[in-house]
Design an enzyme around this catalytic site. Structure first.
Site, PDB file in Angstrom:
ATOM      1  N   GLU A  50       0.858  -1.179   0.000  1.00 32.58           N
ATOM      2  CA  GLU A  50       0.000   0.000   0.000  1.00 32.58           C
ATOM      3  C   GLU A  50       0.896   1.231   0.000  1.00 32.58           C
ATOM      4  O   GLU A  50       1.650   1.464   0.942  1.00 32.58           O
ATOM      5  CB  GLU A  50      -0.905  -0.019   1.238  1.00 32.58           C
ATOM      6  CG  GLU A  50      -1.985   1.026   1.246  1.00 32.58           C
ATOM      7  CD  GLU A  50      -2.852   0.939   2.494  1.00 32.58           C
ATOM      8  OE1 GLU A  50      -3.286   2.014   2.959  1.00 32.58           O
ATOM      9  OE2 GLU A  50      -3.070  -0.174   3.007  1.00 32.58           O
ATOM     10  N   GLU A  61      -5.204   9.931   9.293  1.00 36.38           N
ATOM     11  CA  GLU A  61      -3.911   9.493   9.807  1.00 36.38           C
ATOM     12  C   GLU A  61      -3.606  10.062  11.177  1.00 36.38           C
ATOM     13  O   GLU A  61      -3.962  11.194  11.501  1.00 36.38           O
ATOM     14  CB  GLU A  61      -2.795   9.900   8.831  1.00 36.38           C
ATOM     15  CG  GLU A  61      -3.062   9.574   7.378  1.00 36.38           C
ATOM     16  CD  GLU A  61      -3.244   8.088   7.095  1.00 36.38           C
ATOM     17  OE1 GLU A  61      -3.051   7.269   7.994  1.00 36.38           O
ATOM     18  OE2 GLU A  61      -3.580   7.749   5.947  1.00 36.38           O
TER      19      GLU A  61
END
Length: 263
Positions: A50, A61
């Site tokens: 990824e 995040e």
């Protein structure tokens, strides 16, 4: 059937194995190191990679990957440079690749232009954590047009929506193990097995669990009920700590996590 689906269903590649999917931020510490990491992680047992395309406001995040995105952007990393890197990677390996980024990154280039280019380079899947299920069609239709999978995410709060999401999912389902943003956690308390069972009632599609997994023990436990795991922050921490010298440390980490999944 896309390459991602083939990768998860191909018995030669995944017989008696769970998928280990590492995440790295492209350009942290630099794109030359990112490219080396892809080869090293594949050699150590990664099933798919990824690749995070850095964005200035990565809302899903935690601080570790936010900081990595900031470092990559400060170093001048661009989507065009990442496309060039993927072109080089595809000359050496056909390991499945997913881009993980945010809607604005795709919009800024033009949705169709971005996806068409990524697909032509051999990118198998696209993950957009800031695009909810109800708003995915403009990305999903273009992705399907060019043979890419737009990966669906489900979270502990999805509940009754899980079946609806699973019905339209392609490639694999990304099961978010914890509420909040990405980051390592000392324990995973969400019943990811229950989430996965709901998906499997609707679709025969692989389910990979991410968010918070960092130790071999967690990998082994989550792997009991999932088709694979996704690990990002723990790897990005190694990239931050060791910089351009991070490759052997990441490689060893991937090897240990791969072994834990196979126990």
């Amino acid at each position: 059937m896309s390459r991602v689906q083939e990768a998860f269903q191909n018995q030669k590649a995944f017989q008696n194995q769970k998928a280990f999917i590492p995440f790295i931020t492209c350009g942290d510490p630099d794109l030359e190191t990112t490219e080396k990491l892809v080869y090293a992680m594949e050699e150590s047992g990664a099933s798919m990679v990824e690749l995070g395309i850095p964005f200035s406001d990565p809302t899903a995040e935690g601080p570790v990957i936010q900081a990595a995105s900031s470092r990559a952007l400060a170093g001048g990393t661009t989507a065009e440079q990442i496309f060039d890197m993927v072109s080089r990677i595809r000359q050496r390996t056909q390991i499945p690749i997913a881009f993980m980024t945010y809607a604005n990154v795709v919009f800024s280039r033009g949705t169709e232009a971005f996806i068409k280019k990524a697909a032509a380079l051999g990118v198998d899947a696209l993950i957009l954590p800031d695009v909810p299920f109800e708003e995915k069609e403009e990305f999903d239709s273009v992705s399907r047009k060019y043979g890419m999978d737009l990966i669906s995410l489900i979270a502990p709060t999805s509940r009754e929506r899980i079946r609806m999401i699973a019905k339209e999912a392609s490639g694999f389902v990304y099961c978010v193990s914890s509420l909040g943003v990405t980051g390592t956690r000392s324990s995973i308390t969400t019943d990811t097995g229950a989430m996965i069972r709901l998906v499997k009632e609707i679709a025969d599609i692989p389910c990979a669990v991410g968010f918070g997994i960092s130790t071999p023990e967690q990998a082994a436990e989550i792997g009991k009920t999932s088709d694979g795991i996704i690990v990002g922050s723990a790897i990005v921490k190694l990239c931050e700590k060791y910089g351009r010298d991070c490759v052997p440390y990441v490689s060893e980490y991937v090897r240990r996590m791969r072994e834990a999944l196979e126990e």
